[in-house]
Motif scaffolding. Structure first.
Motif, PDB file in Angstrom:
ATOM      1  N   GLU A  63       0.841  -1.200   0.000  1.00 51.40           N
ATOM      2  CA  GLU A  63       0.000   0.000   0.000  1.00 51.40           C
ATOM      3  C   GLU A  63       0.877   1.251   0.000  1.00 51.40           C
ATOM      4  O   GLU A  63       0.561   2.240  -0.660  1.00 51.40           O
ATOM      5  CB  GLU A  63      -0.933   0.001   1.214  1.00 51.40           C
ATOM      6  CG  GLU A  63      -1.884   1.183   1.249  1.00 51.40           C
ATOM      7  CD  GLU A  63      -2.827   1.254   0.048  1.00 51.40           C
ATOM      8  OE1 GLU A  63      -3.188   2.385  -0.340  1.00 51.40           O
ATOM      9  OE2 GLU A  63      -3.190   0.208  -0.515  1.00 51.40           O
ATOM     10  N   LYS A  66       1.904   2.091  -3.513  1.00 48.26           N
ATOM     11  CA  LYS A  66       0.818   2.723  -4.266  1.00 48.26           C
ATOM     12  C   LYS A  66       0.693   4.201  -3.893  1.00 48.26           C
ATOM     13  O   LYS A  66       0.510   5.059  -4.759  1.00 48.26           O
ATOM     14  CB  LYS A  66      -0.507   2.007  -3.991  1.00 48.26           C
ATOM     15  CG  LYS A  66      -0.578   0.601  -4.527  1.00 48.26           C
ATOM     16  CD  LYS A  66      -1.893  -0.048  -4.115  1.00 48.26           C
ATOM     17  CE  LYS A  66      -1.896  -1.521  -4.404  1.00 48.26           C
ATOM     18  NZ  LYS A  66      -3.096  -2.180  -3.878  1.00 48.26           N
ATOM     19  N   GLN A  67       0.788   4.486  -2.602  1.00 51.18           N
ATOM     20  CA  GLN A  67       0.690   5.870  -2.142  1.00 51.18           C
ATOM     21  C   GLN A  67       1.867   6.697  -2.660  1.00 51.18           C
ATOM     22  O   GLN A  67       1.696   7.855  -3.045  1.00 51.18           O
ATOM     23  CB  GLN A  67       0.623   5.916  -0.621  1.00 51.18           C
ATOM     24  CG  GLN A  67      -0.667   5.362  -0.066  1.00 51.18           C
ATOM     25  CD  GLN A  67      -0.652   5.225   1.446  1.00 51.18           C
ATOM     26  OE1 GLN A  67       0.339   5.517   2.112  1.00 51.18           O
ATOM     27  NE2 GLN A  67      -1.760   4.764   1.994  1.00 51.18           N
ATOM     28  N   GLU A  69       3.534   6.165  -5.434  1.00 50.02           N
ATOM     29  CA  GLU A  69       3.300   6.394  -6.864  1.00 50.02           C
ATOM     30  C   GLU A  69       2.308   7.532  -7.079  1.00 50.02           C
ATOM     31  O   GLU A  69       2.498   8.381  -7.949  1.00 50.02           O
ATOM     32  CB  GLU A  69       2.796   5.111  -7.537  1.00 50.02           C
ATOM     33  CG  GLU A  69       3.878   4.057  -7.674  1.00 50.02           C
ATOM     34  CD  GLU A  69       3.353   2.698  -8.107  1.00 50.02           C
ATOM     35  OE1 GLU A  69       2.110   2.517  -8.205  1.00 50.02           O
ATOM     36  OE2 GLU A  69       4.190   1.811  -8.333  1.00 50.02           O
ATOM     37  N   GLN A  70       1.246   7.561  -6.266  1.00 51.48           N
ATOM     38  CA  GLN A  70       0.270   8.654  -6.365  1.00 51.48           C
ATOM     39  C   GLN A  70       0.906   9.987  -6.009  1.00 51.48           C
ATOM     40  O   GLN A  70       0.634  11.013  -6.645  1.00 51.48           O
ATOM     41  CB  GLN A  70      -0.933   8.381  -5.454  1.00 51.48           C
ATOM     42  CG  GLN A  70      -1.789   7.232  -5.912  1.00 51.48           C
ATOM     43  CD  GLN A  70      -2.860   6.856  -4.889  1.00 51.48           C
ATOM     44  OE1 GLN A  70      -2.862   7.329  -3.756  1.00 51.48           O
ATOM     45  NE2 GLN A  70      -3.766   5.982  -5.294  1.00 51.48           N
ATOM     46  N   LEU A  71       1.761   9.988  -4.996  1.00 53.39           N
ATOM     47  CA  LEU A  71       2.438  11.214  -4.580  1.00 53.39           C
ATOM     48  C   LEU A  71       3.399  11.688  -5.665  1.00 53.39           C
ATOM     49  O   LEU A  71       3.445  12.878  -5.989  1.00 53.39           O
ATOM     50  CB  LEU A  71       3.180  10.964  -3.264  1.00 53.39           C
ATOM     51  CG  LEU A  71       3.705  12.181  -2.530  1.00 53.39           C
ATOM     52  CD1 LEU A  71       2.588  13.174  -2.226  1.00 53.39           C
ATOM     53  CD2 LEU A  71       4.367  11.736  -1.232  1.00 53.39           C
ATOM     54  N   ARG A  73       3.118  11.099  -8.803  1.00 52.97           N
ATOM     55  CA  ARG A  73       2.257  11.600  -9.886  1.00 52.97           C
ATOM     56  C   ARG A  73       1.807  13.024  -9.587  1.00 52.97           C
ATOM     57  O   ARG A  73       1.759  13.876 -10.465  1.00 52.97           O
ATOM     58  CB  ARG A  73       1.058  10.664 -10.079  1.00 52.97           C
ATOM     59  CG  ARG A  73      -0.051  11.161 -10.977  1.00 52.97           C
ATOM     60  CD  ARG A  73       0.327  11.527 -12.397  1.00 52.97           C
ATOM     61  NE  ARG A  73       1.106  10.536 -13.077  1.00 52.97           N
ATOM     62  CZ  ARG A  73       2.006  10.820 -14.037  1.00 52.97           C
ATOM     63  NH1 ARG A  73       2.220  12.055 -14.419  1.00 52.97           N
ATOM     64  NH2 ARG A  73       2.692   9.876 -14.616  1.00 52.97           N
ATOM     65  N   LYS A  74       1.481  13.317  -8.330  1.00 57.97           N
ATOM     66  CA  LYS A  74       1.096  14.685  -7.938  1.00 57.97           C
ATOM     67  C   LYS A  74       2.243  15.647  -8.225  1.00 57.97           C
ATOM     68  O   LYS A  74       2.033  16.740  -8.757  1.00 57.97           O
ATOM     69  CB  LYS A  74       0.718  14.727  -6.457  1.00 57.97           C
ATOM     70  CG  LYS A  74       0.348  16.102  -5.958  1.00 57.97           C
ATOM     71  CD  LYS A  74       0.034  16.089  -4.474  1.00 57.97           C
ATOM     72  CE  LYS A  74      -0.212  17.502  -3.971  1.00 57.97           C
ATOM     73  NZ  LYS A  74      -0.413  17.540  -2.516  1.00 57.97           N
ATOM     74  N   ASP A  77       2.532  16.140 -11.954  1.00 58.85           N
ATOM     75  CA  ASP A  77       1.464  17.029 -12.427  1.00 58.85           C
ATOM     76  C   ASP A  77       1.808  18.496 -12.151  1.00 58.85           C
ATOM     77  O   ASP A  77       1.553  19.369 -12.980  1.00 58.85           O
ATOM     78  CB  ASP A  77       0.131  16.660 -11.785  1.00 58.85           C
ATOM     79  CG  ASP A  77      -0.428  15.329 -12.285  1.00 58.85           C
ATOM     80  OD1 ASP A  77       0.047  14.819 -13.331  1.00 58.85           O
ATOM     81  OD2 ASP A  77      -1.343  14.792 -11.615  1.00 58.85           O
TER      82      ASP A  77
END
Length: 154
Positions: A63, A66-67, A69-71, A73-74, A77
């Motif tokens: 988990e 995954k977090q 990777e999301q961070l 990506r932020k 962006d």
């Protein structure tokens, strides 16, 4: 060459992404977040180890990964919104200090520059182990840009 931006989601790391995107020439950029499995994180805080933690099933993604990777990506962006176009993300599992993972990935990528904020989310850990940005600055064998925190409006 590649620019490596260390990103942990803190205000300082956001400022570092935006500064780099606005002021550096367009080069391939990697926005990287370092993560550790929860059990590894608990190893430096033994009092927290009293909490029962469910083990990850073999083959499943952590988990925390995954977090991360999301961070990342932020952060990517933010870099794209500030003007960079060739931006990749990387969630790197740390096997030791965060600064060492940053330096190792910079070496692997043969990064032309490492960008980091001056303070991050390490909290109490950074008080004990020292600042990530300071360690990167002293251990990297390539240029490092440490972006100070944004000025607070009075």
């Amino acid at each position: 060459m590649t620019v490596l931006i260390a990103f942990d989601g803190s205000d300082d790391s956001q400022a570092a992404v935006q500064y780099a995107a606005r002021r550096l020439k367009a080069e391939p950029t990697v926005v990287m977040t370092v993560w550790e499995p929860l059990l590894t994180q608990l190893s430096w805080a033994p009092l927290a180890a009293a909490v029962t933690v469910a083990a990850e099933a073999p083959g499943d993604e952590y988990e925390e990964e995954k977090q991360a990777e999301q961070l990342a990506r932020k952060g990517a962006d933010l870099a794209i919104a500030a003007g960079l176009t060739d931006v990749a993300i990387r969630a790197e599992r740390g096997g030791g200090p965060v600064w060492a993972a940053i330096v190792d990935v910079a070496d692997e990528l043969n990064a032309s520059l490492i960008v980091t904020g001056s303070r991050g989310l390490a909290g109490a850990r950074s008080v004990i182990l020292g600042s990530v940005s300071t360690r990167v600055l002293h251990h990297a064998r390539r240029p490092v840009l440490v972006v100070p925190p944004p000025k607070k409006d009075d």
